[in-house]
Enzyme design. Sequence first.
Site, PDB file in Angstrom:
ATOM      1  N   LYS A   1      38.535 -41.384   2.277  1.00 55.27           N
ATOM      2  CA  LYS A   1      38.365 -40.554   1.284  1.00 55.27           C
ATOM      3  C   LYS A   1      39.034 -41.114   0.276  1.00 55.27           C
ATOM      4  O   LYS A   1      40.702 -41.413  -0.283  1.00 55.27           O
ATOM      5  CB  LYS A   1      38.934 -39.481   0.835  1.00 55.27           C
ATOM      6  CG  LYS A   1      37.338 -38.140   1.992  1.00 55.27           C
ATOM      7  CD  LYS A   1      36.242 -38.494   1.670  1.00 55.27           C
ATOM      8  CE  LYS A   1      35.738 -37.182   2.080  1.00 55.27           C
ATOM      9  NZ  LYS A   1      34.165 -37.664   1.752  1.00 55.27           N
TER      10      LYS A   1
ATOM     11  N   LYS B   1      22.701 -37.514   5.897  1.00 48.01           N
ATOM     12  CA  LYS B   1      22.644 -36.457   6.302  1.00 48.01           C
ATOM     13  C   LYS B   1      21.593 -35.424   6.054  1.00 48.01           C
ATOM     14  O   LYS B   1      20.882 -34.758   5.634  1.00 48.01           O
ATOM     15  CB  LYS B   1      23.204 -35.352   5.250  1.00 48.01           C
ATOM     16  CG  LYS B   1      25.335 -36.261   5.324  1.00 48.01           C
ATOM     17  CD  LYS B   1      26.427 -35.699   4.282  1.00 48.01           C
ATOM     18  CE  LYS B   1      27.241 -36.732   3.862  1.00 48.01           C
ATOM     19  NZ  LYS B   1      28.146 -36.201   3.108  1.00 48.01           N
TER      20      LYS B   1
HETATM   21 MG   LIG Z   1      30.226 -38.999   1.648  1.00 47.36          MG
END
Ligand SMILES: [Mg+2]
Length: 374
Positions: free
Chosen positions: A165, A265
């Site tokens: 991240k 997702k």
């Molecule tokens: Mg992502």
Amino acid sequence: MRIERLSVREIELPLRAPFVTALGPVTNRRLLLVELEDGDGTAAWGECVAGVVPGYTSETVDTAWATITDQLAPEVVGLDSEDPSGAIAAMDDIAAGQPMARAAVEMACWDLAARRARLPLAQLLGGTRTEVAAGIALGMAETPEETAAAAAGAVRQGYQRVKLKIEPGADLEVVRAVRGTVGDRIALTVDANCSYTRNDFDLLAALDEFRLQMIEQPLPADDWEGHADLQRRLTTPVCLDESIATVTDLDRMIALQAGRVLNLKPGRVGGFTAALTMIDLAVGNGIDVWVGGMLETGVGRAHNVALASLASIELPGDLSPSDRYWEEDIVDPPWTMVRGTLPVPLTEPGIGVDVDLERIRSLTTRVQEVRSAH
Ligand SMILES: [Mg+2]
């Protein structure tokens, strides 16, 4: 077939360690679980991936709660249809703009369909893999060295891909430290969660030297032209995540060439029906697809693993074992990693893991049950 009951529960599951992204830290995962039961007493499960506050998208645990109890449950409970696809069709025209809420119910319908057909969910979806490649997403740490140490640990554990991240101010040095530590052979990606702007193209182009497998969602979700411009500048493939909520979004990504990879997702795009359409569309247009994660419990993990078992999903997903996030998962057996893969459960119908109801009850903070009237 008649859906006799829909239960929605909110549970609060403590993370082993806070997970930090450009959106802030998560220490306790509050999330919703949906349970459906048909007239034969077969129960099936779905999980809602929405977070507590808006940010990732505008949906939250609370908006999803309202959508499921007020809009979706009345539509689905008591519905008589040949099979659960009738319930999925019944939701078509409602809950527009609330794909996470809809997905929780939609994916429970798929689990129910699989259980009724006595098929593993993976096979019902068309999956052929017996194991799926595991990747890890590392949250932000205090220093680049700390992230590098965590990445090295993940490689030792066998993960096939490491994702970092990043955000402005915590990017190049982090990637440099990690690449320097894990070497050139491990697949490395970064995820910015929309935190850069068009003013940052030089910096993002500097990431090319680290041979990342992709850079995920560098710009705001609605900056289609920006992503297209950036992709023209970079040799690193751009991957879209937050940008893609609907098939229309994917159409736009393809038309504008706004990226070369899709983080899919099912819990974010309204469920498996849309996810399967998107996979065909993406792969048919040369876009690589992988299955992302949203700090799911073992229930959501089961749905994601089932989707990742499709042969057309060629990149490792954010699919890690239960003990990556949870002291104790809510499924039995918990998800474990074997030589960098998660085995696809193929011996039981449906999601293939047992849901630990007693544990769920102990974690439940609210529950609402809608039963069919006779
Ligand atoms: Mg992502």
